[in-house]
Design an enzyme around this catalytic site. Structure first.
Site, short mmCIF file in Angstrom:
data_model
loop_
_atom_site.label_atom_id
_atom_site.label_comp_id
_atom_site.label_asym_id
_atom_site.label_seq_id
_atom_site.Cartn_x
_atom_site.Cartn_y
_atom_site.Cartn_z
N GLU A 1 37.16 28.86 63.42
CA GLU A 1 38.08 29.59 62.55
C GLU A 1 38.84 30.66 63.32
O GLU A 1 40.05 30.83 63.14
CB GLU A 1 37.30 30.21 61.38
CG GLU A 1 38.11 31.13 60.49
CD GLU A 1 39.30 30.46 59.82
OE1 GLU A 1 40.15 31.19 59.28
OE2 GLU A 1 39.38 29.20 59.83
N HIS B 1 29.56 19.50 79.05
CA HIS B 1 29.78 18.06 78.87
C HIS B 1 31.26 17.70 78.92
O HIS B 1 31.73 16.85 78.16
CB HIS B 1 29.14 17.59 77.56
CG HIS B 1 27.66 17.75 77.53
ND1 HIS B 1 26.79 16.94 78.23
CD2 HIS B 1 26.89 18.67 76.89
CE1 HIS B 1 25.56 17.33 78.02
NE2 HIS B 1 25.59 18.39 77.21
N LYS C 1 51.65 27.26 53.30
CA LYS C 1 50.47 27.83 52.66
C LYS C 1 49.69 26.78 51.89
O LYS C 1 48.47 26.73 51.94
CB LYS C 1 50.91 28.95 51.70
CG LYS C 1 49.75 29.69 51.04
CD LYS C 1 48.95 30.45 52.06
CE LYS C 1 47.84 31.26 51.44
NZ LYS C 1 46.99 31.89 52.46
N ARG D 1 54.51 29.86 50.27
CA ARG D 1 53.96 28.54 50.58
C ARG D 1 54.40 28.03 51.95
O ARG D 1 53.81 27.10 52.49
CB ARG D 1 54.39 27.54 49.49
CG ARG D 1 53.83 27.85 48.13
CD ARG D 1 54.54 27.07 47.05
NE ARG D 1 54.28 25.64 47.13
CZ ARG D 1 53.35 25.00 46.45
NH1 ARG D 1 52.57 25.68 45.62
NH2 ARG D 1 53.19 23.71 46.55
N CYS E 1 56.43 22.57 50.31
CA CYS E 1 57.66 22.54 49.52
C CYS E 1 57.46 23.07 48.11
O CYS E 1 56.42 22.86 47.50
CB CYS E 1 58.19 21.11 49.43
SG CYS E 1 58.43 20.31 51.01
N ASN F 1 59.05 17.11 46.06
CA ASN F 1 57.88 17.42 46.89
C ASN F 1 57.12 16.14 47.15
O ASN F 1 57.08 15.24 46.30
CB ASN F 1 56.94 18.39 46.18
CG ASN F 1 57.46 19.81 46.16
OD1 ASN F 1 58.52 20.10 46.69
ND2 ASN F 1 56.71 20.70 45.53
N GLY F 2 56.45 16.06 48.30
CA GLY F 2 55.61 14.90 48.59
C GLY F 2 56.27 13.96 49.58
O GLY F 2 57.26 14.30 50.23
N TRP G 1 59.73 22.10 53.33
CA TRP G 1 58.99 22.05 54.60
C TRP G 1 59.21 20.65 55.16
O TRP G 1 58.82 19.66 54.55
CB TRP G 1 57.51 22.33 54.34
CG TRP G 1 56.68 22.45 55.59
CD1 TRP G 1 56.50 23.54 56.37
CD2 TRP G 1 55.88 21.40 56.18
NE1 TRP G 1 55.65 23.26 57.40
CE2 TRP G 1 55.26 21.96 57.32
CE3 TRP G 1 55.65 20.07 55.87
CZ2 TRP G 1 54.41 21.22 58.14
CZ3 TRP G 1 54.80 19.33 56.69
CH2 TRP G 1 54.20 19.91 57.80
N GLU H 1 47.44 29.71 64.85
CA GLU H 1 48.39 29.74 63.74
C GLU H 1 49.46 30.81 63.90
O GLU H 1 50.64 30.55 63.64
CB GLU H 1 47.63 30.01 62.42
CG GLU H 1 46.86 28.81 61.89
CD GLU H 1 46.14 29.14 60.61
OE1 GLU H 1 46.25 28.37 59.65
OE2 GLU H 1 45.45 30.18 60.56
N LYS I 1 42.93 30.89 63.84
CA LYS I 1 43.76 32.05 63.52
C LYS I 1 44.69 32.37 64.68
O LYS I 1 45.87 32.67 64.47
CB LYS I 1 42.88 33.27 63.20
CG LYS I 1 42.08 33.16 61.91
CD LYS I 1 42.90 33.36 60.66
CE LYS I 1 43.40 32.12 60.00
NZ LYS I 1 42.51 31.13 59.49
#
Length: 616
Positions: free
Chosen positions: A489, A512, A611, A27, A2, A100-101, A74, A496, A493
């Site tokens: 990684e 295993h 972001k 973001r 946000c 935000n938050g 967001w 995402e 990618k």
């Protein structure tokens, strides 16, 4: 995540606010809105989807606001629709607020307010803040103590980490902002004619401004030419003011179809910039500008703890392996959100390395504060100046990667690996590594930009392989030693930006349990560039081949045995094990990009992603 932006000044606040929100688009968000004052009344526009939707509505209204606050949301509480989009209002439409938050106790506060006859319109935790402030303001109005006192009382009840900005129709000349463990910055010009509020100083770039950052439970009353900051006791506080660098170039794809592809192709330069000026060939060691730790402090380090999330955690895993191998210091990489709820063994002999591209990652910042409270020294590795991580760290090394606009991180990751490789060399030379070994590691690291160029030259071949593998919905990514974090990684990618199921595993763990999933519709992507574990990786490839899995291998030139096992091979320039992540990761980025493009995904702003993750 946000974004908050507010403007008060001589320009059309609505248009300036819209422009500020565009600076925060990178973001990630799923709705947007703006509110302000027009002829003494609150005016707002908000909508689900992209800012372009908002911009079209604004164009049709053709209105000028005296001041404005805006938001890119967001979704956390409530689906991403117009009702839940910010700004939010009290039930009398006197206050507009953006936030935000997360408010952790919003549910109990909402029930309390409902019992007092207050009606709610949205599913958000944000509406609780504005309704609570309005409730206390109505009480304080009778006592003649005003809006700041109402905000102070609300802050005492709110639990969580958050930042918010609001406007009130009774105070047409001001914006008010408050913060707790979330970034919020106020910018103002030398002449005192305009002021701005944002959750991200990047929104101010290109303007010559003075800036100040709010700390926990501080309340700022922002007027033209007058910014007053109060602490939680409502006592005025003097704030340190910083100059913001006015040099700024608007993001430009420079002919590439997506920012992500542009940033992949920037990596020869960004890795070089991360290295340049930070080494001594003569002494075979690294040198860092503004490193605020003495050799004595670093030599007393008995344990290194790396804190990060997501892609940065993968970089941290590679850094931990290098530090243990080269500097012989016990090191482990911890997911920051997990550390927050442990009781970690940390002392004044612990060096914490906190990694965050944005410098605003909420879990990482919270974990750093926990570590500092236990006596640790903190080294930040970050890409953004004036970010929260740079302010909470004892010292900081900047990536110098430039703005990363695509939500999916690429060039920041390889710059993080470059900085960690240099720091591993630095710590090793402080301890036991001889000059010749240091010079050899440096010589190999300096070759990496050219090796990345060689990988980029293989893009047409990788695109062709992507067309073949884009038909699959599930993938296994396998690797060992340095290639394990590399395969994690690469799998991330693909997840995402293509929305495909991709799981990274240490190759030795395959038998295993996970091998039960393997069949002819479950391709395996094998990373083979770690010489130390090369033979073992080949054995794992044979195991999945025996069960019918298609195999795509990423292998260094000369690893001929790979070609006899894999169905397809992406050949990469060879390098030493510690640095093999670079060519393998860039190739993995290209594979993910081309598969996502074939599938028609929103590559630069993938669904549900942000972001800068500023909430837990």
């Amino acid at each position: 995540m946000c974004g908050i932006f507010g403007y008060l000044g001589p320009k059309n606040s609505l248009k300036v606010c819209l422009s500020g929100l565009k600076q925060l688009e990178y973001r990630g968000y799923d709705s947007a809105g703006i509110a302000g004052l027009h002829q003494g009344e609150l005016f707002f526009i908000k909508d689900a989807g992209k800012i372009a939707n908002l911009e079209e509505k604004i164009r049709l209204k053709d209105i000028r606001l005296d001041l404005a606050i805006g938001h890119t949301r967001w979704a956390t509480h409530g689906k991403p629709d117009q009702i839940n989009a910010h700004p939010h209002f009290d039930d009398n439409n006197t206050i507009a607020l953006v936030h935000n938050g997360i408010i952790e106790n919003y549910d109990s506060l909402k029930e309390m307010l409902k019992k007092r006859g207050i009606l709610f319109r949205s599913e958000t935790d944000t509406e609780v803040i504005v309704q609570l402030i309005a409730y206390y303001y109505r009480q304080e109005l009778l006592k003649k103590k005003g809006l700041s006192r109402a905000i102070q009382k609300a802050l005492k009840l709110l639990k969580g980490s958050f930042a918010f900005a609001l406007v009130h129709k009774d105070f047409p000349d001001q914006m008010i902002a408050a913060s707790r463990e979330a970034p919020l910055v106020i910018g103002f010009d030398e002449e005192g004619t305009e002021a701005m509020i944002s959750s991200d100083p990047n929104a101010f770039l290109g303007q010559k401004l003075k800036v100040l950052f709010l700390k926990n439970d501080e309340i700022a009353v922002v007027k033209k030419g007058n910014i007053t900051v109060f602490d939680k006791a409502l006592k005025s506080v003097e704030k340190e003011v910083e100059e913001l660098d006015a040099e700024y170039e608007a993001p430009n794809k420079e002919g590439f179809e997506h920012f992500l592809l542009k940033e992949i192709y920037e990596q020869p330069l960004t890795v070089q910039k991360a290295i340049l000026g930070r080494y001594s060939d003569e002494f075979g060691t690294a040198e860092f500008e503004n490193l605020n730790f003495s050799a004595k402090e670093l030599l007393s380090t008995s344990h290194i703890l790396i804190l990060a999330c997501g892609t940065s955690w993968h970089a941290g895993c590679i850094g931990a392996a290098m530090l243990e191998e080269k500097a012989r210091i016990p090191t482990h990489a911890e997911i920051a959100s997990e550390l927050r709820y442990k009781n970690p063994i940390i002392s004044n002999e612990t060096l914490v390395i906190a990694i965050s591209q944005s410098g605003e990652t909420a879990d990482t910042i919270a974990a750093v504060r926990e570590a500092k409270a236990k006596g640790a020294k903190v080294l930040g590795i970050c890409n953004v100046k004036n970010s929260a991580l740079t302010r909470v760290s004892d010292s900081c090394i900047f990536l110098k990667a430039g703005p990363e606009i695509s939500v999916c991180s690429t060039k920041a990751f390889t710059s993080q690996i470059a900085v960690l490789a240099l720091f591993s060399l630095f710590m090793a030379r402080l301890r036991h590594m001889n000059k010749e070994d240091g010079q050899y590691l440096l010589s190999e690291l300096k070759k990496i930009p050219q090796k990345i160029k060689q990988v980029l030259e293989k893009a047409p071949a990788i695109k062709q392989i992507a067309e073949k593998y884009s038909k699959y919905e599930d993938f296994f990514f396998l690797g060992r030693r340095y290639m394990y974090a590399t395969c994690l990684e690469a799998a991330l990618k693909l997840k995402e930006i293509s929305y495909l199921n991709a799981n990274g595993y240490p190759a030795g763990e395959l038998k295993h349990g996970p091998i039960a999933l393997i069949n002819e519709n479950f391709p395996v992507v094998a990373f083979c560039a770690n010489k130390q574990t090369y033979d073992k990786t080949l054995s794992s490839m044979m195991e999945v081949k025996a069960r019918g899995a298609p195999i795509l291998a990423f292998a260094p030139t000369g690893a001929d045995e790979v070609a006899s096992i894999a169905d397809d091979v992406i050949w990469l320039p060879p390098t030493i094990d510690e640095l093999a992540t670079f060519p393998s990761s860039v190739a993995g980025q290209l594979l993910a990009y081309y598969i996502a493009k074939i599938k028609g995904r929103d590559i630069d702003q993938p669904r549900n992603l942000a972001k800068s993750v500023t909430v837990e």
